[in-house]
Design an enzyme around this catalytic site. Structure first.
Site, mmCIF file in Angstrom:
data_model
loop_
_atom_site.group_PDB
_atom_site.id
_atom_site.type_symbol
_atom_site.label_atom_id
_atom_site.label_comp_id
_atom_site.label_asym_id
_atom_site.label_seq_id
_atom_site.Cartn_x
_atom_site.Cartn_y
_atom_site.Cartn_z
ATOM 1 N N LYS A 59 0.832 -1.213 0.000
ATOM 2 C CA LYS A 59 0.000 0.000 0.000
ATOM 3 C C LYS A 59 0.864 1.260 0.000
ATOM 4 C CE LYS A 59 -1.532 2.279 3.411
ATOM 5 N NZ LYS A 59 -2.123 2.735 4.693
ATOM 6 N N ASP A 104 -6.536 1.325 1.452
ATOM 7 C CA ASP A 104 -6.550 1.606 2.883
ATOM 8 C C ASP A 104 -7.945 1.292 3.423
ATOM 9 O OD1 ASP A 104 -8.165 3.658 2.016
ATOM 10 O OD2 ASP A 104 -6.727 5.239 2.418
#
Length: 232
Positions: A124, A143
């Site tokens: 991420k 997220d």
């Protein structure tokens, strides 16, 4: 939902998000890829607004990876303390700074494969740095906001962030991946909140199935335990 239907749904979602946020941007303040990497690491389990109050002093003391690699653990912990989990964050940032200097000549690498070799940097964070720092859409950062909204809209049924990312990459055009993340984060904070979604003002209410993400076993057990003790 079939892939064809998910792609049609994604097109509606993208249209609505682009209309609301025509020029999406990160909530984090940064001036270069290194500052974005540091800020993104600090943002784990912390609000971007709080990170933005910490990074000016951090970058004043240690402007780049060469300086941060020489920072003392306790001194760095003191500066980043408000972001939480400061011991591990400081440890990872110092180690990442050393690796950037030793393995990449002091420059943040611009590939996913290299970024994830840095301590504290998972997929991420790497996706955030690639797009925000280099304009590269290698993946789609997932997220909590992206995961929650994607579930509610029926774009994925996966729970693992990597699987969610794969599902979203299959339905959104590659050139939109970075902006999809930014737009969903903004939308998740302003409208599609976790506990109090603003469905009455949502521009996607007409085609949102309002699905809830499956809860993991640990969360369910904690909830059950609280219920058994009579706590809300």
């Amino acid at each position: 939902m079939t892939l064809q239907k998910r792609r049609a749904q994604a097109a509606r979602v993208l249209e609505a998000l682009a209309a609301r946020y025509p020029e999406p941007a990160s909530h984090l303040d940064y001036r270069n890829p290194w500052e974005l990497l540091v800020a993104t690491v600090l943002a784990a389990q912390c609000t971007d607004a709080r990170v933005n109050t910490v990074t000016p002093e951090l970058f004043r003391r240690w402007p780049g990876p060469a300086e941060l690699a020489e920072a003392g653990q306790e001194e760095l912990e003191e500066v980043i303390h408000p972001t939480g989990f400061y011991h591990n964050k400081a440890k990872n940032l110092r180690a990442a700074a050393r690796r950037v200097c030793d393995a990449f000549a002091g420059k943040v690498p611009a590939t996913l494969e290299e970024l994830v070799t840095l301590p504290g940097v998972a997929r991420k964070t790497a996706n955030v740095v690639l797009f925000g720092g280099f304009g590269i859409n290698e993946g789609l950062a997932v997220d909590t906001h992206v995961k929650r909204i994607s579930h509610r809209l029926g774009l994925t049924a996966a729970t693992d962030p990597v699987a969610v990312e794969r599902d979203l990459m299959a339905v959104f055009p590659r050139g939109e991946w970075g902006d999809v993340n930014h737009r969903m984060v903004w939308f998740g904070r302003e409208v599609c909140r976790a506990r109090t979604p603003g469905c009455d003002v949502c521009p996607m209410a007409a085609f949102c199935p309002r699905l809830e993400p499956p809860r993991d076993a640990a969360a369910a057990a904690r909830s059950g335990g609280r219920a058994g003790r009579g706590r809300s």
